[in-house]
Design an enzyme around this catalytic site. Structure first.
Site, short mmCIF file in Angstrom:
data_model
loop_
_atom_site.label_atom_id
_atom_site.label_comp_id
_atom_site.label_asym_id
_atom_site.label_seq_id
_atom_site.Cartn_x
_atom_site.Cartn_y
_atom_site.Cartn_z
N ASP A 88 0.84 -1.20 0.00
CA ASP A 88 0.00 0.00 0.00
C ASP A 88 0.87 1.25 0.00
OD1 ASP A 88 -2.78 1.35 0.63
OD2 ASP A 88 -1.37 2.13 2.12
N ARG A 133 -8.77 10.46 -13.43
CA ARG A 133 -8.35 10.44 -12.03
C ARG A 133 -7.75 9.11 -11.61
NH1 ARG A 133 -12.66 12.00 -8.03
NH2 ARG A 133 -10.85 12.01 -6.68
#
Length: 161
Positions: A88, A133
């Protein structure tokens, strides 16, 4: 009355070599994103993780990471959640390093092998695409030819940034 004992960090593991490969250039990740790297990168001499970031010759983000005894899951090996936290951070940071201010929207991980504790591994990342995005980043945790985990990360750019 509740008594809370303060946790004292004891460095039981000694120094760890997190050197990069030839051609890698040290990358100052905290200067890019600030204190948000506390969870994985927050204790540079701790017993959980030790991390050093680099950019390779193609400017892709690389990391050398040591998984210490505080990341243990299966006896003698890192917990899958500890590996997920690293992916992550590194894959999200790879998008930032490529100029995209993002948050992780989806992280898919395939665990391939148990990762022994106190090994220094490499986390490779590659920004695959950026459209609107959405920024797609792929990465893996490996040591030589052994792959411990592979991940696909969909990052979403922050509005107005």
């Amino acid at each position: 009355m509740r008594v809370v004992k303060k946790k004292v960090l004891v460095d039981v593991c000694g120094p760890v070599d997190l050197s990069g490969d030839e051609g890698w250039v040290a990358f100052d990740a905290p200067a890019l994103v600030g204190a948000s790297l506390r969870f994985v990168s927050g204790e540079p001499d701790g017993n959980r993780y030790r991390v050093r970031y680099y950019r390779d010759a193609e400017q892709q983000l690389r990391a050398r990471i040591w998984f210490g005894p505080e990341t243990e899951g299966p006896p003698g090996h890192s917990h899958g959640g500890a590996m997920a936290a690293v992916l992550d951070e590194v894959l999200g940071l790879a998008a930032w390093a490529a100029g995209h201010r993002v948050v992780v929207g989806n992280l898919n991980i395939s665990f391939r092998n148990l990762l022994p504790l106190e090994e220094v591994v490499t986390v490779e990342s590659t920004v695959i695409s950026a459209a609107g995005r959405k920024v797609m980043v792929h990465g893996r945790i490996c040591l030589g030819e052994t792959v411990f985990a592979e991940a696909e990360c969909l990052c979403i750019t922050l509005p107005g940034k």
